[in-house]
Design an enzyme around this catalytic site. Structure first.
Site, PDB file in Angstrom:
ATOM      1  N   ARG A   1       0.849  -1.200   0.000  1.00  0.00           N
ATOM      2  CA  ARG A   1       0.000   0.000   0.000  1.00  0.00           C
ATOM      3  C   ARG A   1       0.883   1.248   0.000  1.00  0.00           C
ATOM      4  O   ARG A   1       0.623   2.201  -0.735  1.00  0.00           O
ATOM      5  CB  ARG A   1      -0.920  -0.029   1.239  1.00  0.00           C
ATOM      6  CG  ARG A   1      -1.725   1.236   1.455  1.00  0.00           C
ATOM      7  CD  ARG A   1      -2.831   1.018   2.465  1.00  0.00           C
ATOM      8  NE  ARG A   1      -2.378   1.136   3.847  1.00  0.00           N
ATOM      9  CZ  ARG A   1      -3.122   0.839   4.917  1.00  0.00           C
ATOM     10  NH1 ARG A   1      -4.359   0.382   4.758  1.00  0.00           N
ATOM     11  NH2 ARG A   1      -2.659   0.993   6.135  1.00  0.00           N
TER      12      ARG A   1
ATOM     13  N   ARG B   1       2.152  -1.369  15.585  1.00  0.00           N
ATOM     14  CA  ARG B   1       0.702  -1.414  15.363  1.00  0.00           C
ATOM     15  C   ARG B   1       0.171  -2.831  15.575  1.00  0.00           C
ATOM     16  O   ARG B   1      -0.902  -3.017  16.145  1.00  0.00           O
ATOM     17  CB  ARG B   1       0.361  -0.923  13.951  1.00  0.00           C
ATOM     18  CG  ARG B   1       0.472   0.587  13.828  1.00  0.00           C
ATOM     19  CD  ARG B   1       0.634   1.040  12.387  1.00  0.00           C
ATOM     20  NE  ARG B   1      -0.542   0.844  11.564  1.00  0.00           N
ATOM     21  CZ  ARG B   1      -0.516   0.865  10.230  1.00  0.00           C
ATOM     22  NH1 ARG B   1       0.620   1.047   9.574  1.00  0.00           N
ATOM     23  NH2 ARG B   1      -1.631   0.698   9.561  1.00  0.00           N
TER      24      ARG B   1
HETATM   25  P1  AMP Z   1      -6.114   3.123  11.168  1.00  0.00           P
HETATM   26  O1  AMP Z   1      -6.325   4.039  10.029  1.00  0.00           O
HETATM   27  O2  AMP Z   1      -7.407   2.543  11.687  1.00  0.00           O
HETATM   28  O3  AMP Z   1      -5.084   2.068  10.886  1.00  0.00           O
HETATM   29  O4  AMP Z   1      -5.541   3.999  12.382  1.00  0.00           O
HETATM   30  C1  AMP Z   1      -4.304   4.678  12.263  1.00  0.00           C
HETATM   31  C2  AMP Z   1      -3.810   5.109  13.635  1.00  0.00           C
HETATM   32  O5  AMP Z   1      -4.757   6.019  14.224  1.00  0.00           O
HETATM   33  C3  AMP Z   1      -3.651   3.996  14.658  1.00  0.00           C
HETATM   34  O6  AMP Z   1      -2.428   3.315  14.544  1.00  0.00           O
HETATM   35  C4  AMP Z   1      -3.757   4.788  15.961  1.00  0.00           C
HETATM   36  O7  AMP Z   1      -2.574   5.530  16.210  1.00  0.00           O
HETATM   37  C5  AMP Z   1      -4.844   5.794  15.632  1.00  0.00           C
HETATM   38  N1  AMP Z   1      -6.195   5.243  15.915  1.00  0.00           N
HETATM   39  C6  AMP Z   1      -7.188   5.004  15.008  1.00  0.00           C
HETATM   40  N2  AMP Z   1      -8.285   4.534  15.618  1.00  0.00           N
HETATM   41  C7  AMP Z   1      -7.984   4.442  16.936  1.00  0.00           C
HETATM   42  C8  AMP Z   1      -8.691   3.996  18.085  1.00  0.00           C
HETATM   43  N3  AMP Z   1      -9.954   3.525  17.993  1.00  0.00           N
HETATM   44  N4  AMP Z   1      -8.062   4.067  19.287  1.00  0.00           N
HETATM   45  C9  AMP Z   1      -6.812   4.537  19.412  1.00  0.00           C
HETATM   46  N5  AMP Z   1      -6.074   4.953  18.359  1.00  0.00           N
HETATM   47  C10 AMP Z   1      -6.646   4.912  17.130  1.00  0.00           C
END
Ligand code: AMP
Length: 202
Positions: free
Chosen positions: A132, A155
């Protein structure tokens, strides 16, 4: 035509499982609304809000931002957006967030109809995410700040430590449905579509 009952679902799975891709399909095909806390946080960062600046480094490292921030973002959407059903994508990610979501849905008179766990093995996740990033760069854009090997390790660790307990949590509540997330996008979409259709009829 009778009005459809809104169906609210959670897409649960590690980074790279395909939650965003499948959420986009449901938005297109079923007119549902995608609530991605990751997208909301990236938008806050890009528009340079105080909160966005505060979380940018945490996100780039691959750690979770605080429960308080993401619960606030979801509350705002749930209390203002009218939808034919919500797809929670990347939320909840901790037990505290799951409890908060339950309370918010109850408060707003809504239900949680299914939690769909997308199962994918780690090698596939790593290669999907690194691809990606490479594709974004090849297309003349920039990769997500956290789509690199080092952040990805964190992550995944965050997922196994803090998010995977939600599998047991929702299983105990009778909401969990697990699907194979390794197939082609269309195949996975069919599995998810079947679950959503059943929940709509219920
Ligand atoms: P994502 O796009 O869902 O992979 O999220 C990217 C990043 O945003 C994550 O690695 C976290 O740093 C933060 N993040 C997104 N959603 C959450 C959540 N529900 N709780 C805590 N951090 C979040």
């Amino acid at each position: 035509m009778t009005a459809k009952t809104p169906v609210n679902i959670i897409l649960l799975g590690p980074p790279g499982a395909g939650k965003g891709t499948q959420a986009a399909r449901l938005v297109e095909e079923r007119n549902m609304v995608q609530l991605s806390t990751g997208d909301m946080l990236r938008a806050a960062k890009d528009s340079g809000t105080e909160m966005g600046n505060r979380v940018a480094e945490v996100m780039a490292r691959g750690e979770l931002v605080t429960d308080e921030i993401v619960i606030g973002l979801i509350e705002e959407q749930l209390t203002t957006v009218n939808a034919d059903g919500f797809i929670f994508d990347g939320f909840p990610r901790t037990l505290a967030q799951a409890d908060a979501l339950g309370e918010l849905l109850e408060k707003t008179g809504q239900s949680l109809d299914a939690v769909i766990e997308m199962q994918v093995n780690d090698e596939v996740l790593v290669s999907r995410i690194l691809n990606r990033a490479a594709e974004a760069v090849a297309a003349g854009g920039t990769a997500r700040a956290d789509d690199n090997e080092e952040s990805l390790k964190l992550r995944l660790m965050e997922y196994y430590k803090k998010t995977s307990p939600l599998i047991g949590y929702y299983h105990a509540k009778g909401k969990l449905q697990s699907i194979d997330g390794l197939g082609q996008i269309d195949e996975v979409a069919v599995s998810i579509g079947d679950i959503v259709a059943k929940a709509t009829e219920a």
